[in-house]
Design a protein around this motif. Structure first.
Motif, PDB file in Angstrom:
ATOM      1  N   GLN A 161       0.827  -1.199   0.000  1.00  0.00           N
ATOM      2  CA  GLN A 161       0.000   0.000   0.000  1.00  0.00           C
ATOM      3  C   GLN A 161       0.865   1.254   0.000  1.00  0.00           C
ATOM      4  O   GLN A 161       0.523   2.248   0.606  1.00  0.00           O
ATOM      5  CB  GLN A 161      -0.935  -0.022   1.228  1.00  0.00           C
ATOM      6  CG  GLN A 161      -1.869  -1.214   1.201  1.00  0.00           C
ATOM      7  CD  GLN A 161      -2.471  -1.506   2.557  1.00  0.00           C
ATOM      8  OE1 GLN A 161      -3.658  -1.330   2.754  1.00  0.00           O
ATOM      9  NE2 GLN A 161      -1.658  -1.944   3.496  1.00  0.00           N
ATOM     10  N   GLU A 167       1.197   5.885  -4.496  1.00  0.00           N
ATOM     11  CA  GLU A 167       1.441   5.973  -5.931  1.00  0.00           C
ATOM     12  C   GLU A 167       1.876   7.380  -6.324  1.00  0.00           C
ATOM     13  O   GLU A 167       2.431   7.580  -7.402  1.00  0.00           O
ATOM     14  CB  GLU A 167       0.173   5.600  -6.701  1.00  0.00           C
ATOM     15  CG  GLU A 167      -0.293   4.165  -6.477  1.00  0.00           C
ATOM     16  CD  GLU A 167      -1.577   3.864  -7.224  1.00  0.00           C
ATOM     17  OE1 GLU A 167      -2.092   4.782  -7.895  1.00  0.00           O
ATOM     18  OE2 GLU A 167      -2.061   2.724  -7.133  1.00  0.00           O
ATOM     19  N   ASN A 168       1.617   8.335  -5.439  1.00  0.00           N
ATOM     20  CA  ASN A 168       1.949   9.724  -5.700  1.00  0.00           C
ATOM     21  C   ASN A 168       3.455   9.882  -5.936  1.00  0.00           C
ATOM     22  O   ASN A 168       4.270   9.417  -5.143  1.00  0.00           O
ATOM     23  CB  ASN A 168       1.499  10.559  -4.485  1.00  0.00           C
ATOM     24  CG  ASN A 168       2.273  11.840  -4.360  1.00  0.00           C
ATOM     25  OD1 ASN A 168       2.211  12.680  -5.238  1.00  0.00           O
ATOM     26  ND2 ASN A 168       3.010  11.977  -3.276  1.00  0.00           N
ATOM     27  N   PRO A 204      -1.980   7.466   1.694  1.00  0.00           N
ATOM     28  CA  PRO A 204      -3.080   7.087   0.794  1.00  0.00           C
ATOM     29  C   PRO A 204      -4.424   6.912   1.491  1.00  0.00           C
ATOM     30  O   PRO A 204      -5.468   7.185   0.904  1.00  0.00           O
ATOM     31  CB  PRO A 204      -2.599   5.752   0.203  1.00  0.00           C
ATOM     32  CG  PRO A 204      -1.120   5.786   0.327  1.00  0.00           C
ATOM     33  CD  PRO A 204      -0.829   6.565   1.571  1.00  0.00           C
ATOM     34  N   ASP A 261     -11.189  11.057  -3.748  1.00  0.00           N
ATOM     35  CA  ASP A 261     -10.951   9.697  -4.208  1.00  0.00           C
ATOM     36  C   ASP A 261      -9.556   9.646  -4.826  1.00  0.00           C
ATOM     37  O   ASP A 261      -9.360   9.913  -6.007  1.00  0.00           O
ATOM     38  CB  ASP A 261     -12.012   9.292  -5.236  1.00  0.00           C
ATOM     39  CG  ASP A 261     -11.804   7.874  -5.737  1.00  0.00           C
ATOM     40  OD1 ASP A 261     -11.126   7.103  -5.030  1.00  0.00           O
ATOM     41  OD2 ASP A 261     -12.308   7.549  -6.823  1.00  0.00           O
ATOM     42  N   GLY A 262      -8.575   9.315  -4.017  1.00  0.00           N
ATOM     43  CA  GLY A 262      -7.202   9.290  -4.499  1.00  0.00           C
ATOM     44  C   GLY A 262      -6.278   9.930  -3.479  1.00  0.00           C
ATOM     45  O   GLY A 262      -6.704  10.475  -2.467  1.00  0.00           O
ATOM     46  N   GLU A 263      -4.995   9.849  -3.748  1.00  0.00           N
ATOM     47  CA  GLU A 263      -4.006  10.344  -2.803  1.00  0.00           C
ATOM     48  C   GLU A 263      -3.904  11.861  -2.871  1.00  0.00           C
ATOM     49  O   GLU A 263      -3.897  12.451  -3.949  1.00  0.00           O
ATOM     50  CB  GLU A 263      -2.653   9.702  -3.089  1.00  0.00           C
ATOM     51  CG  GLU A 263      -2.690   8.196  -2.859  1.00  0.00           C
ATOM     52  CD  GLU A 263      -1.389   7.531  -3.247  1.00  0.00           C
ATOM     53  OE1 GLU A 263      -0.394   8.245  -3.442  1.00  0.00           O
ATOM     54  OE2 GLU A 263      -1.378   6.292  -3.364  1.00  0.00           O
ATOM     55  N   LYS A 276      -5.785  16.073  -5.751  1.00  0.00           N
ATOM     56  CA  LYS A 276      -5.450  14.692  -6.074  1.00  0.00           C
ATOM     57  C   LYS A 276      -4.138  14.700  -6.842  1.00  0.00           C
ATOM     58  O   LYS A 276      -3.915  15.567  -7.695  1.00  0.00           O
ATOM     59  CB  LYS A 276      -6.544  14.063  -6.939  1.00  0.00           C
ATOM     60  CG  LYS A 276      -7.855  13.820  -6.214  1.00  0.00           C
ATOM     61  CD  LYS A 276      -8.925  13.315  -7.170  1.00  0.00           C
ATOM     62  CE  LYS A 276      -8.532  12.005  -7.815  1.00  0.00           C
ATOM     63  NZ  LYS A 276      -9.630  11.456  -8.647  1.00  0.00           N
ATOM     64  N   HIS A 277      -3.278  13.737  -6.545  1.00  0.00           N
ATOM     65  CA  HIS A 277      -1.973  13.774  -7.208  1.00  0.00           C
ATOM     66  C   HIS A 277      -2.101  13.615  -8.722  1.00  0.00           C
ATOM     67  O   HIS A 277      -1.286  14.132  -9.480  1.00  0.00           O
ATOM     68  CB  HIS A 277      -1.035  12.720  -6.611  1.00  0.00           C
ATOM     69  CG  HIS A 277      -1.192  11.343  -7.186  1.00  0.00           C
ATOM     70  ND1 HIS A 277      -2.007  10.382  -6.626  1.00  0.00           N
ATOM     71  CD2 HIS A 277      -0.624  10.760  -8.274  1.00  0.00           C
ATOM     72  CE1 HIS A 277      -1.930   9.274  -7.345  1.00  0.00           C
ATOM     73  NE2 HIS A 277      -1.108   9.472  -8.349  1.00  0.00           N
ATOM     74  N   GLU A 278      -3.184  12.948  -9.184  1.00  0.00           N
ATOM     75  CA  GLU A 278      -3.368  12.798 -10.628  1.00  0.00           C
ATOM     76  C   GLU A 278      -3.670  14.129 -11.309  1.00  0.00           C
ATOM     77  O   GLU A 278      -3.517  14.260 -12.523  1.00  0.00           O
ATOM     78  CB  GLU A 278      -4.516  11.825 -10.924  1.00  0.00           C
ATOM     79  CG  GLU A 278      -4.272  10.397 -10.446  1.00  0.00           C
ATOM     80  CD  GLU A 278      -4.940  10.145  -9.110  1.00  0.00           C
ATOM     81  OE1 GLU A 278      -5.045  11.114  -8.315  1.00  0.00           O
ATOM     82  OE2 GLU A 278      -5.336   8.995  -8.850  1.00  0.00           O
ATOM     83  N   ASN A 279      -4.129  15.112 -10.529  1.00  0.00           N
ATOM     84  CA  ASN A 279      -4.478  16.413 -11.104  1.00  0.00           C
ATOM     85  C   ASN A 279      -3.304  17.385 -11.133  1.00  0.00           C
ATOM     86  O   ASN A 279      -3.471  18.545 -11.515  1.00  0.00           O
ATOM     87  CB  ASN A 279      -5.637  17.043 -10.314  1.00  0.00           C
ATOM     88  CG  ASN A 279      -6.929  16.265 -10.488  1.00  0.00           C
ATOM     89  OD1 ASN A 279      -7.095  15.525 -11.445  1.00  0.00           O
ATOM     90  ND2 ASN A 279      -7.842  16.419  -9.544  1.00  0.00           N
TER      91      ASN A 279
END
Length: 337
Positions: free
Chosen positions: A170, A173-174, A201, A213-215, A255-258
């Motif tokens: 776990q 992923e960031n 996370p 929803d996400g890190e 969110k790290h994806e953003n």
């Protein structure tokens, strides 16, 4: 047994938190903090995140004094305390019981002299240690002078206290770390921000009434950082979270994806050098426009330049500025200035 190697952020936070805690022995408190970080990494890799909690995560991440708690972790409902020492004798059952007999489980972590590596030796129930001590006291013979038993179960057996779970990872992923320069993904003319905190996370965060929803990554913007009492560029990235918390500097959660690494990572007030120069003089950025950067050399001004309204200051004082492409410049870190 499991080995953990702390990075520079771990080291600096562990030390600074011990200082802020006003510990009687900073070195002991620091290595204790590193032991907790090591065990947290073990939990993250091998135990379901929803079934353990690190009580001191916020305090160590932000280098704040810990609120009183009799234990460091809760794992599967058990109270767990992490004991860290260079001296293996500290893990003898009678020593552990003398120092702390109020928790359910003790985790034993040994560290090297220079604190570059920590070994999770094992764990044991307090009731088992108490039984071991009682048995030794009743033993009629003499214990071997050069052989002392360490009551400890191997680390991976800690999983047996909870439900059956597969070996899991776990880890975050960031990809970002404190100090990184980032911008919002997919936006033109997005403002450059500075990563201050990378959240675990499993942290539950709400944005605009919706659970994230996400890190999560917490970012501060240079315009806010510049309003603080110190020059944030001289602060280690590991301690930016502590600085922002102390100074009530606004943080924004994404969110790290953003987020993405900033294409032009420079901001007004940064200290830079021209990479192609031999023995280059440091300069201060006074203006950023697309991929062009305008600077002033500090030697020309004869004094330290404030980060706010730098371009107006230069024009008023008639200081000459120089313009470069961003790829021609290298930003100086807090250690390089």
């Amino acid at each position: 047994m499991y080995e953990f190697t702390p990075d520079e952020i771990d080291r600096q936070r562990a030390h600074h938190q011990a200082v802020k805690q006003d510990a009687d022995d900073v070195s002991v408190k620091r290595i204790g903090n590193l032991g907790e970080i090591a065990f947290e990494q073990f939990c993250r890799e091998y135990l379901p995140a929803e079934m353990w909690e690190w009580k001191n995560e916020d305090a160590i991440r932000r280098c704040n004094p810990e609120s009183f708690a009799g234990h460091d972790f809760e794992v599967f409902g058990y109270e767990v305390d992490v004991k860290t020492s260079r001296d293996v004798a500290a893990f003898h059952p009678e020593t552990l019981i003398e120092n702390d007999s109020e928790d359910d489980i003790v985790v034993m972590v040994w560290h090297r002299d220079n604190e570059d590596s920590l070994i999770l030796l094992g764990w044991e129930r307090i009731e088992t240690l108490e039984s071991k001590v009682e048995t030794e006291q009743q033993f009629s013979g003499n214990s071997p002078a050069k052989l002392e038993h360490l009551a400890a179960q191997s680390m991976n057996e800690l999983r047996d206290l909870g439900p059956n779970t597969a070996n899991m990872n776990q880890k975050p992923e960031n990809p970002f770390q404190p100090g990184d320069r980032v911008e919002k993904r997919g936006e033109e003319d997005s403002s450059v921000g500075v990563v201050v905190e990378v959240l675990p996370p499993e942290t539950q965060i709400e944005l605009y009434g919706q659970e994230l929803d996400g890190e999560g990554v917490r970012v501060a913007f240079p315009s806010s950082l510049d309003e603080g009492p110190g020059d944030w560029r001289d602060i280690s990235p590991a301690l930016l979270s502590s600085y922002c918390d102390d100074q009530d500097i606004d943080l924004y959660t994404y969110k790290h994806e953003n987020l993405q690494y900033a294409e032009n990572p420079f901001t007004v007030g940064d200290y830079v050098i021209k990479s192609s120069h031999n023995e280059p003089d440091p300069a201060t950025i006074v203006e950023v426009s697309n991929n062009h950067v305008k600077v002033i050399y500090e030697k020309k001004s004869g004094n330290e330049i404030a980060p706010n309204n730098l371009i107006d200051y230069c024009e008023t004082e008639n200081f000459q500025t120089y313009e470069y492409l961003q790829e021609d410049l290298t930003r100086l870190t807090h250690n390089e200035r």
